[in-house]
Design a protein around this motif. Sequence first.
Motif, PDB file in Angstrom:
ATOM      1  N   SER A  35     -10.562  -4.315  -1.009  1.00 41.53           N
ATOM      2  CA  SER A  35     -11.646  -3.379  -1.081  1.00 41.53           C
ATOM      3  C   SER A  35     -11.240  -1.955  -0.732  1.00 41.53           C
ATOM      4  O   SER A  35      -9.982  -1.701  -0.292  1.00 41.53           O
ATOM      5  N   LEU A  36     -11.929  -0.854  -0.875  1.00 40.10           N
ATOM      6  CA  LEU A  36     -11.571   0.482  -0.666  1.00 40.10           C
ATOM      7  C   LEU A  36     -11.570   0.731   0.771  1.00 40.10           C
ATOM      8  O   LEU A  36     -10.846   1.278   1.411  1.00 40.10           O
ATOM      9  N   SER A  37     -12.400  -0.160   1.621  1.00 33.27           N
ATOM     10  CA  SER A  37     -12.421  -0.140   3.053  1.00 33.27           C
ATOM     11  C   SER A  37     -11.024  -0.695   3.775  1.00 33.27           C
ATOM     12  O   SER A  37     -10.439  -0.064   4.675  1.00 33.27           O
ATOM     13  N   THR A  38     -10.644  -1.724   3.061  1.00 31.95           N
ATOM     14  CA  THR A  38      -9.495  -2.418   3.489  1.00 31.95           C
ATOM     15  C   THR A  38      -8.376  -1.275   3.456  1.00 31.95           C
ATOM     16  O   THR A  38      -7.352  -1.427   4.173  1.00 31.95           O
ATOM     17  N   VAL A  39      -8.176  -0.667   2.146  1.00 27.64           N
ATOM     18  CA  VAL A  39      -7.054   0.232   1.731  1.00 27.64           C
ATOM     19  C   VAL A  39      -6.985   1.336   2.931  1.00 27.64           C
ATOM     20  O   VAL A  39      -6.104   1.677   3.541  1.00 27.64           O
ATOM     21  N   LYS A  40      -8.373   1.680   3.253  1.00 28.61           N
ATOM     22  CA  LYS A  40      -8.459   2.898   4.127  1.00 28.61           C
ATOM     23  C   LYS A  40      -7.935   2.352   5.583  1.00 28.61           C
ATOM     24  O   LYS A  40      -7.118   3.155   6.576  1.00 28.61           O
ATOM     25  N   SER A  41      -8.240   1.100   5.859  1.00 28.57           N
ATOM     26  CA  SER A  41      -7.860   0.556   7.242  1.00 28.57           C
ATOM     27  C   SER A  41      -6.219   0.221   7.293  1.00 28.57           C
ATOM     28  O   SER A  41      -5.644   0.651   8.374  1.00 28.57           O
ATOM     29  N   HIS A  42      -5.710  -0.163   6.096  1.00 30.57           N
ATOM     30  CA  HIS A  42      -4.295  -0.362   6.026  1.00 30.57           C
ATOM     31  C   HIS A  42      -3.514   1.300   6.243  1.00 30.57           C
ATOM     32  O   HIS A  42      -2.580   1.150   7.021  1.00 30.57           O
ATOM     33  N   LEU A  43      -4.113   2.100   5.558  1.00 26.87           N
ATOM     34  CA  LEU A  43      -3.517   3.445   5.746  1.00 26.87           C
ATOM     35  C   LEU A  43      -3.642   3.907   7.136  1.00 26.87           C
ATOM     36  O   LEU A  43      -2.567   4.637   7.580  1.00 26.87           O
ATOM     37  N   SER A  44      -4.676   3.831   7.814  1.00 32.71           N
ATOM     38  CA  SER A  44      -4.655   4.106   9.134  1.00 32.71           C
ATOM     39  C   SER A  44      -3.659   3.480  10.128  1.00 32.71           C
ATOM     40  O   SER A  44      -2.990   4.166  10.900  1.00 32.71           O
ATOM     41  N   GLY A  45      -3.476   2.170   9.805  1.00 31.82           N
ATOM     42  CA  GLY A  45      -2.358   1.437  10.605  1.00 31.82           C
ATOM     43  C   GLY A  45      -1.100   1.918  10.363  1.00 31.82           C
ATOM     44  O   GLY A  45      -0.232   1.974  11.236  1.00 31.82           O
ATOM     45  N   GLU A  71      -7.461   3.369  -6.813  1.00 30.34           N
ATOM     46  CA  GLU A  71      -6.513   2.693  -7.789  1.00 30.34           C
ATOM     47  C   GLU A  71      -5.707   1.602  -6.951  1.00 30.34           C
ATOM     48  O   GLU A  71      -5.461   0.737  -7.293  1.00 30.34           O
ATOM     49  N   ILE A  72      -5.490   2.018  -5.601  1.00 26.88           N
ATOM     50  CA  ILE A  72      -4.533   1.138  -4.583  1.00 26.88           C
ATOM     51  C   ILE A  72      -5.703  -0.037  -4.499  1.00 26.88           C
ATOM     52  O   ILE A  72      -5.193  -1.473  -4.723  1.00 26.88           O
ATOM     53  N   VAL A 132       0.911  -1.182  -0.102  1.00 26.95           N
ATOM     54  CA  VAL A 132       0.048  -0.038   0.063  1.00 26.95           C
ATOM     55  C   VAL A 132       0.866   1.340  -0.114  1.00 26.95           C
ATOM     56  O   VAL A 132       0.398   2.115  -0.721  1.00 26.95           O
ATOM     57  N   VAL A 133       1.845   1.179   0.871  1.00 26.21           N
ATOM     58  CA  VAL A 133       2.651   2.581   0.767  1.00 26.21           C
ATOM     59  C   VAL A 133       3.712   2.683  -0.374  1.00 26.21           C
ATOM     60  O   VAL A 133       3.573   3.689  -0.908  1.00 26.21           O
ATOM     61  N   ARG A 134       3.873   1.500  -1.139  1.00 23.96           N
ATOM     62  CA  ARG A 134       4.473   1.686  -2.527  1.00 23.96           C
ATOM     63  C   ARG A 134       3.589   2.463  -3.529  1.00 23.96           C
ATOM     64  O   ARG A 134       3.862   3.057  -4.194  1.00 23.96           O
ATOM     65  N   ALA A 135       2.332   1.744  -3.531  1.00 23.76           N
ATOM     66  CA  ALA A 135       1.275   2.266  -4.475  1.00 23.76           C
ATOM     67  C   ALA A 135       1.023   3.725  -4.270  1.00 23.76           C
ATOM     68  O   ALA A 135       0.954   4.528  -5.045  1.00 23.76           O
ATOM     69  N   LEU A 136       0.886   4.065  -2.858  1.00 24.66           N
ATOM     70  CA  LEU A 136       0.686   5.414  -2.567  1.00 24.66           C
ATOM     71  C   LEU A 136       1.780   6.447  -3.118  1.00 24.66           C
ATOM     72  O   LEU A 136       1.327   7.554  -3.473  1.00 24.66           O
ATOM     73  N   ALA A 137       2.888   6.002  -2.684  1.00 24.73           N
ATOM     74  CA  ALA A 137       4.154   6.742  -2.947  1.00 24.73           C
ATOM     75  C   ALA A 137       4.288   6.837  -4.717  1.00 24.73           C
ATOM     76  O   ALA A 137       4.880   8.007  -4.807  1.00 24.73           O
ATOM     77  N   ARG A 138       3.574   6.151  -5.261  1.00 22.84           N
ATOM     78  CA  ARG A 138       3.626   6.499  -6.797  1.00 22.84           C
ATOM     79  C   ARG A 138       2.522   7.151  -7.330  1.00 22.84           C
ATOM     80  O   ARG A 138       2.239   7.341  -8.389  1.00 22.84           O
ATOM     81  N   GLY A 139       1.699   7.803  -6.519  1.00 21.08           N
ATOM     82  CA  GLY A 139       0.613   8.631  -6.713  1.00 21.08           C
ATOM     83  C   GLY A 139      -0.709   8.068  -7.026  1.00 21.08           C
ATOM     84  O   GLY A 139      -1.710   8.766  -7.487  1.00 21.08           O
TER      85      GLY A 139
END
Length: 217
Positions: A181-191, A173-174, A161-168
């Motif tokens: 799922s989108l909710s899983t992405v948000k959960s990962h980002l929070s963590g 898209e992640i 997730v970090v690498r995808a986010l860092a590529r913009g």
Amino acid sequence: MPIKVLVADDQAMIRGGLRLILEDQPDIEVVAEAADGPETIALARRLRPDVCLVDIRMPHLDGIEVTRALAGPDLPDPLRVVVVTTFDLDEYVYGALRGGAVGFILKDAGPGLLVEAVRAAHNGDALISPSITLRLLSHLAASKAPRRSPSSPLSDRELEVVRALARGRTNQEIAAELFISLSTVKSHLSGIQSKLQLRNRVEVAAWAWENHFVKAV
């Protein structure tokens, strides 16, 4: 409740244009305008708007100084500042983001991106004009900034997730790229933000570049 926005720019025509764009949205209300740095700080501290749109070049105090005064990382209750400017010089971008800004938008980016940046800031997220995002972050890969170690190791999925986010990549898209799922992405980002003790996705992306988890192409 509408998103309350303060607009700060030394040109009355620009302030009026930003107001028209924002107040065309049913969920946004411009509560004040400011024409210079000290006025911006005074109004923002008195009114506590949800988002402050701040120009870089203003009289008496520039936008970077205003950002530090309102959104600095050491403040107990920082406001959310989005810098809106004609100038995408690297020192302005670095200064604004290091000062605590949660967005950096060029005035020619279009009304849609401006509105998106306001909503992102209000939701605790961050947004930078795509034209400068990767250029900015790739420069950080060569910086000598001190490394910040996670409070506990990031999982393999969190690193993806970090690498995808860092590529913009956006959250959507992640999610598509990693088949989650989108909710899983948000959960990962929070963590991730909790482990790194960082406030938003821009700071996470900067951390990834500074610590060489992403390579410039």
